[in-house]
Design an enzyme around this catalytic site. Structure first.
Site, PDB file in Angstrom:
ATOM      1  CE  LYS A 188      -7.131  -1.550   0.718  1.00 47.18           C
ATOM      2  NZ  LYS A 188      -6.697  -0.324  -0.140  1.00 47.18           N
ATOM      3  CB  THR A 245      -5.572  -1.687  -3.545  1.00 48.88           C
ATOM      4  OG1 THR A 245      -6.960  -1.390  -3.079  1.00 48.88           O
ATOM      5  CG2 THR A 245      -4.372  -0.895  -2.886  1.00 48.88           C
ATOM      6  CG  ASN A 253      -0.899   0.903  -0.025  1.00 48.13           C
ATOM      7  OD1 ASN A 253      -0.270   1.000   0.798  1.00 48.13           O
ATOM      8  ND2 ASN A 253      -2.040   1.471   0.006  1.00 48.13           N
TER       9      ASN A 253
END
Length: 336
Positions: A188, A245, A253
């Protein structure tokens, strides 16, 4: 119980606060002397978790032996690139059958091993579990309701870890699918880099929804090939962690991808984020795993080109959209 966290980053510190809230005697270890001094003096991670004051039942130390010995539970909370070296250093101090929980998310680039597999190599004879899910440290440390999953080889160990962490704002599920949990957790981060790039390029909700959906399809294909269970990827460490995320302002990220979408190089973006961007380390490993298991992962392939081959983000998007036409699910067919 007596619990130690090896790693004093934002995630380790947040989990230490959860465990201290549950009444445990908590120790946080850091290899960085300056970090030990600052946390000991101010009782606050001023740069990463400002305003979160460490409870009195948390001790800060730079002594690894002290952190590892005579503990009922040890949490490996260093960033994924440091799991092997920290495990190797801690091996002399951790007794056989010690229960360890890895909370780092990644795949080792040169070996293609998950974090728990690395720990099993460096710490044979210990009882290793994993904890993952949609859980930004910035929210967990402030008691914002969060749900995670613990994977372990035995139900007894999983329930032991569940009981240690679970409280009224931190709900913990258990699962036997350690490989599925770790694959979802690691990949992910790679898809979140792509989601950040999409935002940096100024594309819309349609684009990001498509990216996340097809990214999940890639995670599922690889995870199933590696022995994971489909239900896991529909759960907290799969779609749950992917959603948070790819969309959150807290996601390092996503933020690194956003800067790349704005034109920064990978190194410039990592410097801007000022924390370990684990998706960068996992991207190469994910691409190599795709080749090893002969699994189609076009998003992962394009992310590698952007990260390591100087391909522009716009070119990567075009290549993805202009690939050979196909069905959404190749397992489905028409009657005729």
């Amino acid at each position: 119980m007596k619990v130690s966290l090896l790693g004093a980053g934002s995630w380790g510190t947040a989990l230490a606060v959860v465990l201290a809230h549950n009444g445990h005697d908590v120790t946080i270890w850091s290899a960085v002397e300056a970090e030990v001094e600052i946390l000991s003096k101010y009782r606050e991670h001023k740069d990463r978790l400002p305003g979160v004051i460490l409870p009195e039942n948390i001790t800060i130390t730079g002594d690894l032996a002290d952190a590892c010995q005579n503990k009922e539970l040890v949490v490996m909370s260093v960033a994924s690139p440091y799991v092997r070296s920290t495990s190797r250093q801690a091996a002399a101090y951790l007794p056989e059958n010690q229960i360890l929980v890895n909370v780092a998310k990644g795949i080792e680039e040169n070996t293609l091993l998950t974090m728990s597999q690395i720990m099993e190599e460096e710490l044979p004879g210990r009882d290793i579990a994993v904890l993952s899910g949609p859980s930004h440290a910035e929210e967990v440390s402030r008691g914002i309701p969060t749900t995670v999953v613990v994977g372990a080889k035995t139900k007894k160990t999983a329930m032991f870890v569940q009981d240690a962490f679970m409280n009224e704002v931190f709900r913990v599920y258990i699962s036997p699918d350690m490989i599925g949990i770790e694959v979802g957790a690691a990949l992910k981060n790679v898809i979140a880099l792509a989601a950040g790039i999409v935002d940096g390029l100024g594309y819309g909700d349609n684009t990001k929804a498509a990216l996340m959906t097809r990214g999940l399809a890639e995670i599922c294909r690889l995870g199933l090939a590696m022995g994971g269970e489909l239900e896991t990827f529909a759960g907290l460490s799969g779609i749950g962690d992917l959603i948070v995320t790819c969309t959150s302002k807290h996601s390092r990220n996503h933020n690194a991808g956003y800067f790349m979408g704005k034109g920064m190089t990978m190194k410039e973006a990592m410097a801007e984020v000022k924390q370990v961007v684990e998706g960068v380390y996992s991207a190469k490993a994910a691409y190599e795993l795709a080749k090893k298991y002969q699994v189609s992962m076009p998003i992962v392939e394009q992310i590698n080109k952007v990260l390591f081959e100087d391909q522009s983000a716009k070119e990567a998007t075009t290549e993805l959209l202009l690939r050979e036409r196909t069905s959404e699910y190749t397992s489905l067919s028409w009657d005729e």
